[in-house]
Design a protein around this motif. Sequence first.
Motif, PDB file in Angstrom:
ATOM      1  N   THR A  83     128.391  59.645 -50.316  1.00 26.19           N
ATOM      2  CA  THR A  83     127.106  58.615 -49.699  1.00 26.19           C
ATOM      3  C   THR A  83     125.897  59.245 -50.023  1.00 26.19           C
ATOM      4  OG1 THR A  83     127.303  59.653 -47.619  1.00 26.19           O
ATOM      5  CG2 THR A  83     128.786  57.644 -48.057  1.00 26.19           C
ATOM      6  N   HIS A  84     125.567  60.697 -50.011  1.00 26.09           N
ATOM      7  CA  HIS A  84     124.409  61.318 -50.374  1.00 26.09           C
ATOM      8  C   HIS A  84     124.652  62.821 -50.737  1.00 26.09           C
ATOM      9  CE1 HIS A  84     124.989  61.629 -46.151  1.00 26.09           C
ATOM     10  NE2 HIS A  84     123.955  62.620 -46.176  1.00 26.09           N
ATOM     11  N   PHE A  85     123.816  63.310 -50.975  1.00 26.31           N
ATOM     12  CA  PHE A  85     124.009  64.972 -51.602  1.00 26.31           C
ATOM     13  C   PHE A  85     123.894  65.899 -50.742  1.00 26.31           C
ATOM     14  CE2 PHE A  85     123.157  62.276 -55.367  1.00 26.31           C
ATOM     15  CZ  PHE A  85     124.303  62.596 -56.220  1.00 26.31           C
ATOM     16  N   HIS A  86     123.794  65.416 -49.434  1.00 26.07           N
ATOM     17  CA  HIS A  86     123.689  66.807 -48.382  1.00 26.07           C
ATOM     18  C   HIS A  86     125.076  67.611 -48.410  1.00 26.07           C
ATOM     19  CE1 HIS A  86     120.063  64.939 -45.692  1.00 26.07           C
ATOM     20  NE2 HIS A  86     119.785  65.808 -46.826  1.00 26.07           N
ATOM     21  N   ALA A  87     124.806  68.737 -47.957  1.00 21.91           N
ATOM     22  CA  ALA A  87     126.139  69.671 -48.234  1.00 21.91           C
ATOM     23  C   ALA A  87     127.407  69.249 -47.188  1.00 21.91           C
ATOM     24  CB  ALA A  87     125.597  71.104 -47.692  1.00 21.91           C
ATOM     25  N   ASP A  88     126.851  68.696 -46.024  1.00 25.87           N
ATOM     26  CA  ASP A  88     128.038  68.315 -45.189  1.00 25.87           C
ATOM     27  C   ASP A  88     128.830  67.015 -45.777  1.00 25.87           C
ATOM     28  OD1 ASP A  88     125.936  66.740 -44.622  1.00 25.87           O
ATOM     29  OD2 ASP A  88     126.401  66.416 -42.713  1.00 25.87           O
ATOM     30  N   HIS A  89     128.394  66.584 -46.818  1.00 28.21           N
ATOM     31  CA  HIS A  89     129.063  65.223 -47.270  1.00 28.21           C
ATOM     32  C   HIS A  89     129.883  65.648 -48.914  1.00 28.21           C
ATOM     33  CE1 HIS A  89     127.835  62.212 -44.398  1.00 28.21           C
ATOM     34  NE2 HIS A  89     126.828  63.208 -44.311  1.00 28.21           N
ATOM     35  N   VAL A  90     129.097  66.790 -49.714  1.00 21.44           N
ATOM     36  CA  VAL A  90     129.584  66.718 -50.860  1.00 21.44           C
ATOM     37  C   VAL A  90     130.109  68.377 -51.140  1.00 21.44           C
ATOM     38  CG1 VAL A  90     127.848  65.291 -51.634  1.00 21.44           C
ATOM     39  CG2 VAL A  90     127.216  67.708 -51.636  1.00 21.44           C
ATOM     40  N   ASP A  91     129.840  69.319 -50.122  1.00 27.21           N
ATOM     41  CA  ASP A  91     130.341  70.750 -50.452  1.00 27.21           C
ATOM     42  C   ASP A  91     131.860  70.867 -50.375  1.00 27.21           C
ATOM     43  OD1 ASP A  91     127.974  71.686 -50.817  1.00 27.21           O
ATOM     44  OD2 ASP A  91     128.030  73.155 -49.174  1.00 27.21           O
ATOM     45  N   GLY A  92     132.547  69.929 -50.114  1.00 27.03           N
ATOM     46  CA  GLY A  92     134.061  69.876 -50.020  1.00 27.03           C
ATOM     47  C   GLY A  92     134.675  69.339 -51.288  1.00 27.03           C
ATOM     48  N   ILE A  93     133.876  68.926 -52.266  1.00 29.54           N
ATOM     49  CA  ILE A  93     134.229  68.072 -53.260  1.00 29.54           C
ATOM     50  C   ILE A  93     135.464  68.614 -54.003  1.00 29.54           C
ATOM     51  CG2 ILE A  93     132.663  68.853 -54.907  1.00 29.54           C
ATOM     52  CD1 ILE A  93     132.623  66.084 -56.356  1.00 29.54           C
ATOM     53  N   ASP A  94     135.311  70.141 -54.185  1.00 34.33           N
ATOM     54  CA  ASP A  94     136.455  70.525 -55.004  1.00 34.33           C
ATOM     55  C   ASP A  94     137.704  70.418 -54.300  1.00 34.33           C
ATOM     56  OD1 ASP A  94     134.926  71.640 -57.117  1.00 34.33           O
ATOM     57  OD2 ASP A  94     134.557  73.524 -56.031  1.00 34.33           O
ATOM     58  N   GLY A  95     137.779  70.348 -52.916  1.00 34.67           N
ATOM     59  CA  GLY A  95     139.097  70.183 -52.305  1.00 34.67           C
ATOM     60  C   GLY A  95     139.558  68.743 -52.505  1.00 34.67           C
ATOM     61  N   VAL A  96     138.713  67.855 -52.756  1.00 31.29           N
ATOM     62  CA  VAL A  96     139.316  66.555 -53.124  1.00 31.29           C
ATOM     63  C   VAL A  96     139.765  66.450 -54.585  1.00 31.29           C
ATOM     64  CG1 VAL A  96     138.571  64.151 -53.451  1.00 31.29           C
ATOM     65  CG2 VAL A  96     137.565  65.223 -51.432  1.00 31.29           C
ATOM     66  N   LEU A  97     139.207  67.029 -55.600  1.00 29.08           N
ATOM     67  CA  LEU A  97     139.692  67.145 -56.949  1.00 29.08           C
ATOM     68  C   LEU A  97     140.951  68.057 -57.129  1.00 29.08           C
ATOM     69  CD1 LEU A  97     136.334  67.415 -58.642  1.00 29.08           C
ATOM     70  CD2 LEU A  97     137.245  65.475 -58.119  1.00 29.08           C
ATOM     71  N   HIS A  98     140.971  69.254 -56.216  1.00 29.36           N
ATOM     72  CA  HIS A  98     142.351  70.010 -56.624  1.00 29.36           C
ATOM     73  C   HIS A  98     143.568  69.377 -56.522  1.00 29.36           C
ATOM     74  CE1 HIS A  98     144.219  73.868 -56.760  1.00 29.36           C
ATOM     75  NE2 HIS A  98     144.742  73.578 -55.419  1.00 29.36           N
ATOM     76  N   GLY A  99     144.323  69.506 -57.473  1.00 35.42           N
ATOM     77  CA  GLY A  99     145.616  68.769 -57.626  1.00 35.42           C
ATOM     78  C   GLY A  99     145.891  67.466 -57.554  1.00 35.42           C
ATOM     79  N   ARG A 100     144.747  66.622 -57.709  1.00 32.92           N
ATOM     80  CA  ARG A 100     144.710  65.099 -57.607  1.00 32.92           C
ATOM     81  C   ARG A 100     144.421  64.405 -58.740  1.00 32.92           C
ATOM     82  NH1 ARG A 100     143.432  67.246 -52.772  1.00 32.92           N
ATOM     83  NH2 ARG A 100     145.084  67.055 -51.118  1.00 32.92           N
ATOM     84  N   ALA A 101     144.888  63.367 -58.966  1.00 30.35           N
ATOM     85  CA  ALA A 101     144.178  62.494 -59.871  1.00 30.35           C
ATOM     86  C   ALA A 101     143.234  61.750 -59.452  1.00 30.35           C
ATOM     87  CB  ALA A 101     145.456  61.536 -60.616  1.00 30.35           C
ATOM     88  N   VAL A 102     142.177  61.925 -59.890  1.00 29.43           N
ATOM     89  CA  VAL A 102     140.806  61.121 -59.538  1.00 29.43           C
ATOM     90  C   VAL A 102     140.234  60.319 -60.526  1.00 29.43           C
ATOM     91  CG1 VAL A 102     138.409  61.513 -58.649  1.00 29.43           C
ATOM     92  CG2 VAL A 102     140.188  63.145 -57.965  1.00 29.43           C
ATOM     93  N   GLY A 103     140.096  59.097 -60.406  1.00 27.80           N
ATOM     94  CA  GLY A 103     139.711  58.148 -61.306  1.00 27.80           C
ATOM     95  C   GLY A 103     138.178  57.872 -61.415  1.00 27.80           C
ATOM     96  N   ALA A 104     137.519  58.050 -60.579  1.00 27.87           N
ATOM     97  CA  ALA A 104     136.000  57.813 -60.630  1.00 27.87           C
ATOM     98  C   ALA A 104     135.234  58.347 -59.676  1.00 27.87           C
ATOM     99  CB  ALA A 104     135.663  56.288 -60.740  1.00 27.87           C
ATOM    100  N   VAL A 105     133.980  58.794 -59.736  1.00 31.24           N
ATOM    101  CA  VAL A 105     133.115  59.401 -58.658  1.00 31.24           C
ATOM    102  C   VAL A 105     131.765  58.304 -58.658  1.00 31.24           C
ATOM    103  CG1 VAL A 105     132.084  61.240 -57.689  1.00 31.24           C
ATOM    104  CG2 VAL A 105     134.247  61.619 -59.166  1.00 31.24           C
ATOM    105  N   GLU A 106     131.434  57.788 -57.629  1.00 31.04           N
ATOM    106  CA  GLU A 106     130.283  57.379 -57.389  1.00 31.04           C
ATOM    107  C   GLU A 106     129.320  57.976 -56.273  1.00 31.04           C
ATOM    108  OE1 GLU A 106     130.954  53.205 -56.854  1.00 31.04           O
ATOM    109  OE2 GLU A 106     131.961  52.753 -58.869  1.00 31.04           O
ATOM    110  N   THR A 107     128.122  57.704 -56.645  1.00 26.18           N
ATOM    111  CA  THR A 107     127.094  58.341 -55.715  1.00 26.18           C
ATOM    112  C   THR A 107     126.166  57.426 -55.173  1.00 26.18           C
ATOM    113  OG1 THR A 107     125.955  59.412 -57.527  1.00 26.18           O
ATOM    114  CG2 THR A 107     127.734  60.567 -56.565  1.00 26.18           C
TER     115      THR A 107
END
Length: 769
Positions: free
Chosen positions: A568-592
Amino acid sequence: MPLLALAAWLGALVAHGLGAVGLWVAAAVPVAAGAGLRRRRGAGRATEQGSSAAPAVPAAAAVAALVLAVSGAVTLVHEARVAHNPVARLALDGAVATVEGVVTSDPRTVAGRFGDRVLVRLDVRTVTGRGRTHALSTPVVLIGGDAWRQVPLGSRVRTSGLLRPSDGSDAAALLLARGDPVRVARPHPGWRAAAAVRSSLRRSVAHLPDDQRALVPALVDGDDTRVDEDLADDFRVTGLTHLLAVSGTNLTLLVGFLLVLARWVGVRGRWLHLVGALGIAGFVLLARTEPSVVRAAVMGAVALLGLGRNGRQRGTRGLGVAVVVLLLVQPGLAVSVGFALSALATGGILLLGPPWRDALARWLPRWVAEAIAVPATAQLACTPLVAAISGQVSLVAVAANLAAAPVVGPATVLGLAAGLLGLVSDAVGRVAGTVAGWCVAWLVSVARHGAALPSAALDWGTGMVPLAVLTVLTVVVALVGPRLLARPTTGLASGAVLLLAVLVRPPVPGWPPDGWVMVACDVGQGDALVLRAGPHTGVVVDAGPDPGAVDDCLRRLEVTRVPLLVLTHFHADHVDGIDGVLHGRAVGAVETTRLQDPPQGVREVAAATAADGLAARPATYAATRTIGDVTLQVLWPTSDSPTVGPGDGSTANEASVVLLAEVRGVRILLSGDIEPEGQEALARSLPGLRVDVLKVPHHGSRYQDLDFLLSLGARVALVSVGADNDYGHPSADTLVPLEATGARVLRTDLDGDLVVVERDGHLGTVTGR
């Protein structure tokens, strides 16, 4: 001595929490117990022998009462000295004062309302305020500008600023410095020598990769300021955090190396004691004379004592003496978690280590038995307290420490050698630093792979009942452990059970709940939301502040495919965990969001998506799409919103992507951190909007357009918020009106994961706690 140590600790705790009255009551308990014992013994002897003579009050009870009373009294005097002095009185008045003092800590960066500030600690020697000058010695926490980064430890400085009351008992006041510091005197030669070694150490590893460049100084002198947060989390999960901070392990390795070197060159007898004492003093100067460093030095000295002849008895006595002395010198350690962990770990090694080692040594080489027993017993002794702090029990800590053990010593010793040799030749120092870097590369590998295991850490409650159960289990394991480990069959079977528990994530009964449509993951102070798009498939909105937390949540939900990730926006409490979403999963698209601010968050998202072969793109205003069971519409920001911001946190919040989602007939408003102005604009553009579920904006902040939120008619309101956060989230001003509408308000800090379920057309909720 261990009993006297407990008495000293109890006295300091009682004095800290209950004051003088509680201290007198606590001190009377052992005396009363001793007197009762004397009477019982006297009566027994009179009955048996016809004599009324009775022994004196047991010495142990009297001495314990004395130690408890003295420790408590010292604590009260220390707290009074800090809380009732001229600096504290000026702080209560909010006075502007000029102070002169000695810098006692390295500078640390802290986030301020209007940008980053620098925090240091001062031992104030003189203070001038309200027309009077006072000479004293009292600790003060100072917050100032960038110029404070360049002030060496041990320097005497003069500055002025606004004094405010301190919120802790370890400082007399908070000083908001105005202007740059004026240096009055240089640090003494010992501080300058330590600073030269630290600087040389950093030069010797400057050419290494980031993780190695940060970890080598952390091992040698406890400077973890450059360690990546994700890596620090991996060290925490695997029970290796003690390597990143100043601990008794550091001192034991460094001073132990000096003693071996001294023996090699022919030093014997009492001169070895002198070498050890000089090594301890040098370690304290190198790592700074902060309370945690002094505590680590003392505990390390106890560990060295335990390695000698009759080590268990001498070490246990030494631990008791160390606890008593430390509490008399620094009473604030009684409420320090680090102090408690050090004492527990040292006690575990001294008391539990020998029987575990001897049991294993029946069928393993002694050095292998000791290598297993030391980390196992240290970790076991600390387990209840670690669970109380983190809510987790690490299942890989023993294995991780065992795997790390062979390189910790060489890395630490080579790092120190690099710092010392670099004073003579940068090239020679760089060689030693390079080899030390190779050693810590293995530590990084152990931490990252260990934390990535399915059940690296077991979630555990922090309430009284779960912790009591864990404490009982810990005692049972401590007692039964040697019996199980004494035979190869039971010992190997125990290891196999632990290995299986780590490698296979046990299923959580009833999780994920049947009919779930949305989950607000408990990721601390941040947002991470999942919309169920189909079997093992979810649309993820925000990634929270911690990769491990969001990864765990998605694993529990059995989500392996993420066709869309919206940040939703680029503050750390919303984006710093992005590697945890991407890790080991098939991710189709990323929107910001369209607004590319703050820059650090933008760079982090760009780096993470690029590494996964993705590219983030702005969400299209008013676009509607269907992804499996999920229908999404982008309500905000508008197509003419700015793409570059002024660096104002509120502006970034206002640019949050706001989504209207529908999953199996349940309408959900995902509001990011949108501010009241944006909420008012949404109310104007979407009159009559109604939803079933509201994700309360900005973690339940008090700054809301309540008319808009209440008009939505939500039956469920979800607040994603971290426990004990510094922002005052959530606010009762927001939650109470929502509850008054009849909405069920749930919070991740109190309820854990928040699940919205739909069953046979009925809306319900399930929580993780």
